[in-house]
Design an enzyme around this catalytic site. Sequence first.
Site, PDB file in Angstrom:
ATOM      1  N   LYS A 275       3.921 -15.133  -0.284  1.00 20.15           N
ATOM      2  CA  LYS A 275       3.558 -13.782   0.163  1.00 20.15           C
ATOM      3  C   LYS A 275       2.408 -13.840   1.169  1.00 20.15           C
ATOM      4  O   LYS A 275       1.326 -14.320   0.872  1.00 20.15           O
ATOM      5  CB  LYS A 275       3.137 -12.932  -1.046  1.00 20.15           C
ATOM      6  CG  LYS A 275       2.520 -11.566  -0.682  1.00 20.15           C
ATOM      7  CD  LYS A 275       2.157 -10.748  -1.930  1.00 20.15           C
ATOM      8  CE  LYS A 275       1.412  -9.464  -1.564  1.00 20.15           C
ATOM      9  NZ  LYS A 275       0.992  -8.674  -2.747  1.00 20.15           N
ATOM     10  N   ASP A 280      -4.029  -5.909   2.450  1.00 23.52           N
ATOM     11  CA  ASP A 280      -3.270  -4.937   1.663  1.00 23.52           C
ATOM     12  C   ASP A 280      -4.149  -3.734   1.323  1.00 23.52           C
ATOM     13  O   ASP A 280      -4.913  -3.756   0.365  1.00 23.52           O
ATOM     14  CB  ASP A 280      -2.757  -5.600   0.372  1.00 23.52           C
ATOM     15  CG  ASP A 280      -1.907  -4.644  -0.468  1.00 23.52           C
ATOM     16  OD1 ASP A 280      -1.545  -3.564   0.053  1.00 23.52           O
ATOM     17  OD2 ASP A 280      -1.603  -4.992  -1.633  1.00 23.52           O
ATOM     18  N   LYS A 287      -5.277   2.148  -1.835  1.00 19.94           N
ATOM     19  CA  LYS A 287      -6.115   1.648  -2.930  1.00 19.94           C
ATOM     20  C   LYS A 287      -7.488   2.316  -2.871  1.00 19.94           C
ATOM     21  O   LYS A 287      -7.922   2.738  -1.802  1.00 19.94           O
ATOM     22  CB  LYS A 287      -6.318   0.132  -2.752  1.00 19.94           C
ATOM     23  CG  LYS A 287      -5.097  -0.721  -3.009  1.00 19.94           C
ATOM     24  CD  LYS A 287      -5.431  -2.194  -2.772  1.00 19.94           C
ATOM     25  CE  LYS A 287      -4.226  -3.093  -2.975  1.00 19.94           C
ATOM     26  NZ  LYS A 287      -3.742  -3.155  -4.361  1.00 19.94           N
ATOM     27  N   ASP A 298      -4.616 -11.446   0.066  1.00 21.68           N
ATOM     28  CA  ASP A 298      -3.240 -11.165  -0.310  1.00 21.68           C
ATOM     29  C   ASP A 298      -2.230 -12.059   0.437  1.00 21.68           C
ATOM     30  O   ASP A 298      -1.022 -11.885   0.310  1.00 21.68           O
ATOM     31  CB  ASP A 298      -2.936  -9.679  -0.082  1.00 21.68           C
ATOM     32  CG  ASP A 298      -2.011  -9.104  -1.140  1.00 21.68           C
ATOM     33  OD1 ASP A 298      -1.843  -9.733  -2.195  1.00 21.68           O
ATOM     34  OD2 ASP A 298      -1.436  -8.027  -0.887  1.00 21.68           O
ATOM     35  N   ASP A 357       2.163   0.341  -2.354  1.00 23.63           N
ATOM     36  CA  ASP A 357       1.250  -0.746  -2.718  1.00 23.63           C
ATOM     37  C   ASP A 357       1.988  -1.888  -3.417  1.00 23.63           C
ATOM     38  O   ASP A 357       1.433  -2.962  -3.628  1.00 23.63           O
ATOM     39  CB  ASP A 357       0.130  -0.179  -3.609  1.00 23.63           C
ATOM     40  CG  ASP A 357      -1.068  -1.109  -3.695  1.00 23.63           C
ATOM     41  OD1 ASP A 357      -1.120  -2.073  -2.913  1.00 23.63           O
ATOM     42  OD2 ASP A 357      -1.944  -0.850  -4.542  1.00 23.63           O
ATOM     43  N   GLU A 359       4.101  -3.819  -2.177  1.00 22.28           N
ATOM     44  CA  GLU A 359       4.710  -4.265  -0.922  1.00 22.28           C
ATOM     45  C   GLU A 359       5.118  -5.733  -0.955  1.00 22.28           C
ATOM     46  O   GLU A 359       6.054  -6.143  -0.281  1.00 22.28           O
ATOM     47  CB  GLU A 359       3.735  -4.025   0.242  1.00 22.28           C
ATOM     48  CG  GLU A 359       2.638  -5.087   0.442  1.00 22.28           C
ATOM     49  CD  GLU A 359       1.656  -5.230  -0.714  1.00 22.28           C
ATOM     50  OE1 GLU A 359       1.553  -4.291  -1.519  1.00 22.28           O
ATOM     51  OE2 GLU A 359       1.010  -6.289  -0.832  1.00 22.28           O
ATOM     52  N   ARG A 361       6.588  -7.600  -3.210  1.00 23.60           N
ATOM     53  CA  ARG A 361       7.945  -7.879  -3.675  1.00 23.60           C
ATOM     54  C   ARG A 361       8.984  -7.527  -2.601  1.00 23.60           C
ATOM     55  O   ARG A 361      10.057  -8.123  -2.549  1.00 23.60           O
ATOM     56  CB  ARG A 361       8.214  -7.150  -4.999  1.00 23.60           C
ATOM     57  CG  ARG A 361       8.134  -5.651  -4.941  1.00 23.60           C
ATOM     58  CD  ARG A 361       7.882  -5.017  -6.302  1.00 23.60           C
ATOM     59  NE  ARG A 361       6.527  -5.284  -6.787  1.00 23.60           N
ATOM     60  CZ  ARG A 361       6.055  -4.874  -7.965  1.00 23.60           C
ATOM     61  NH1 ARG A 361       6.824  -4.192  -8.796  1.00 23.60           N
ATOM     62  NH2 ARG A 361       4.826  -5.155  -8.323  1.00 23.60           N
TER      63      ARG A 361
HETATM   64  N1  BES Z   1      -1.859  -7.327  -3.729  1.00 19.14           N
HETATM   65  C1  BES Z   1      -1.712  -6.496  -4.847  1.00 19.14           C
HETATM   66  C2  BES Z   1      -1.922  -7.208  -6.177  1.00 19.14           C
HETATM   67  C3  BES Z   1      -3.308  -7.693  -6.470  1.00 19.14           C
HETATM   68  C4  BES Z   1      -4.200  -6.895  -7.149  1.00 19.14           C
HETATM   69  C5  BES Z   1      -3.670  -8.963  -6.118  1.00 19.14           C
HETATM   70  C6  BES Z   1      -5.451  -7.366  -7.450  1.00 19.14           C
HETATM   71  C7  BES Z   1      -4.915  -9.431  -6.427  1.00 19.14           C
HETATM   72  C8  BES Z   1      -5.809  -8.640  -7.090  1.00 19.14           C
HETATM   73  C9  BES Z   1      -0.311  -5.913  -4.887  1.00 19.14           C
HETATM   74  O1  BES Z   1       0.298  -5.710  -3.665  1.00 19.14           O
HETATM   75  C10 BES Z   1      -0.448  -4.578  -5.546  1.00 19.14           C
HETATM   76  O2  BES Z   1      -1.114  -3.753  -5.022  1.00 19.14           O
HETATM   77  N2  BES Z   1       0.169  -4.437  -6.702  1.00 19.14           N
HETATM   78  C11 BES Z   1       0.080  -3.245  -7.445  1.00 19.14           C
HETATM   79  C12 BES Z   1       1.421  -2.968  -8.027  1.00 19.14           C
HETATM   80  C13 BES Z   1       1.569  -1.582  -8.544  1.00 19.14           C
HETATM   81  C14 BES Z   1       1.605  -0.581  -7.410  1.00 19.14           C
HETATM   82  C15 BES Z   1       2.842  -1.518  -9.331  1.00 19.14           C
HETATM   83  C16 BES Z   1      -0.959  -3.430  -8.550  1.00 19.14           C
HETATM   84  O3  BES Z   1      -1.090  -4.526  -9.072  1.00 19.14           O
HETATM   85  O4  BES Z   1      -1.664  -2.480  -8.842  1.00 19.14           O
HETATM   86 ZN    ZN Z   2      -0.355  -6.975  -2.125  1.00 17.87          ZN
HETATM   87 ZN    ZN Z   3      -0.208  -3.823  -2.774  1.00 16.58          ZN
END
Ligand code: BES
Ligand code: ZN
Ligand code: ZN
Length: 506
Positions: A275, A280, A287, A298, A357, A359, A361
């Site tokens: 990824k 992000d 966020k 990210d 968010d 994104e 996947r």
């Molecule tokens: N890049 C984030 C995941 C992340 C969070 C990595 C904290 C490192 C530290 C990912 O793209 C994301 O935002 N995931 C969301 C998913 C949710 C919207 C289902 C998350 O983890 O909150």
């Molecule tokens: Zn992300």
């Molecule tokens: Zn994200």
Amino acid sequence: MPGGENLTIKNAIREVNMKIDIGETDNVRSQLLIVPVFEGETEIKEIKNKGLSESISRVLKSGVLKGRIFETLFTVTDLTEPKYIIFAGMGKKEGATLHDLRKVAGVVSKTCAPKGIEKYGVMLRGKWPKKLLAPIWVEGLLHGAYRYTEFKSEKEENASHEIKEILLYNVNETEKDTIRSLCSTASNILTSVNAYRNIINAPPNYMTPAKLADVAVAMAQKRKIKYKVFGLREIEELKMGGIIAVSKGSREEPRFVELDYSPDKYRKTVCLVGKGVTFDSGGISIKPWDGMEKMKYDMAGATAVIGAMDVISQMRPAVRVIGLVPIVENLPGGSAYKPGDILKMYNGKTVEVISTDAEGRLILADALAYGLRYKPDAMIDIATLTGACVIALGHEASGVLGNDEKLIRIIKSAGEETGERVWELPLWKEYEELIKSDHADMKNVGGRDAGTIQGAVFLKRFVGDVPWAHIDIAGTAWYDNEKPYASAGATGWGIRLLSAVIEKFT
Ligand code: BES
Ligand code: ZN
Ligand code: ZN
């Protein structure tokens, strides 16, 4: 900082200039001597030089050092070599592990590097075979000395933290060659790991998708492996709906990088997918501000794959390895994708966007589906995919999920060997329910339950019947705070794990 963008790329492909050698304890030739001490030890027999051995005994008998894990005692001798001795606490002998040892080595170099010490000597001792001990010391020392200073203007803070030489003491004659070679391999790998830590730590205004693709290209050219870089037009032609959608809110165009290590002889092909979200923000599902700056990491999955391809092309195992790296920036611009949008992915499946968010996947799904064209024997993706994984496992293990027990077993054992440990979460069919959509084949998020598993359930739809595993490094790729054995920020996690996994396919 002028030139910063070029510096980061140069860092990624720099030469190893560290020396490894075997030393003798009756003739110590290093500026620093590291003496590991277990709890309760009052004597160290391995030192042949009488004067040195006596002064070490004096310290141990004095009782100032308890030998507790991560405890250190730094002393100055009246010799020129070793000028300094650092006693390194290893904890109780029975409970001590090689994972501890790697961290102890990190504590030592993290303590000594700011003092300007460049030549390290390690007294190899402990309950493990020297062939195991020695490379772990090298890894730990090099990892611990690392600091990200590219944007520090003060000269002092910018001082070199580089280890120039490591001498290993207390090696049997018969093992010298093996140990020297194991240690120079470890040193090469760690030089790569630290270089990619620079790429991850680089700020997102420098490390844009185009720049990250340049890093991959510079590596591929240096290692003489095949590569292709797709820009927006080609990505559109390929109909990679996930990558296109996520990149729409940013003025930075996406990239899709393909790296191909093909040895003359091989039986198996493995696809590695990483990824690469250079920043992000969450997109329209933005966020909170607090901690958002960290989302420059990210793309740590992408560098894990680029870094692993770098290491693999130096090790030259008899396995074909394809590295696939989708790279985007996730911003909420005027043409950004939105919750409610339905995307058509590379493999034709449709996805309803619930959160912009989630994104990672979406871009991985296109890359995994694309990877099937190589008819791989296995596919592994690695990503900072979910905050939920940080909650579940913290910073000590990455999550692993997949559709093939054997592949997961391989990853687990590579994790134990490299210290980059993984912990499996279930991927039972019952979880499929979570991402059912009313209007599309699936949705990208299904509520707050089992966040890490949801990510994997989603990706599973894009890998067909190929043995596949997903590694979530959200917790392991980054330390929010400094550790006794590592600086805050990028850890470089995954490069060593993936390289070790590939070795197991030969
Ligand atoms: N890049 C984030 C995941 C992340 C969070 C990595 C904290 C490192 C530290 C990912 O793209 C994301 O935002 N995931 C969301 C998913 C949710 C919207 C289902 C998350 O983890 O909150
Ligand atoms: Zn992300
Ligand atoms: Zn994200």
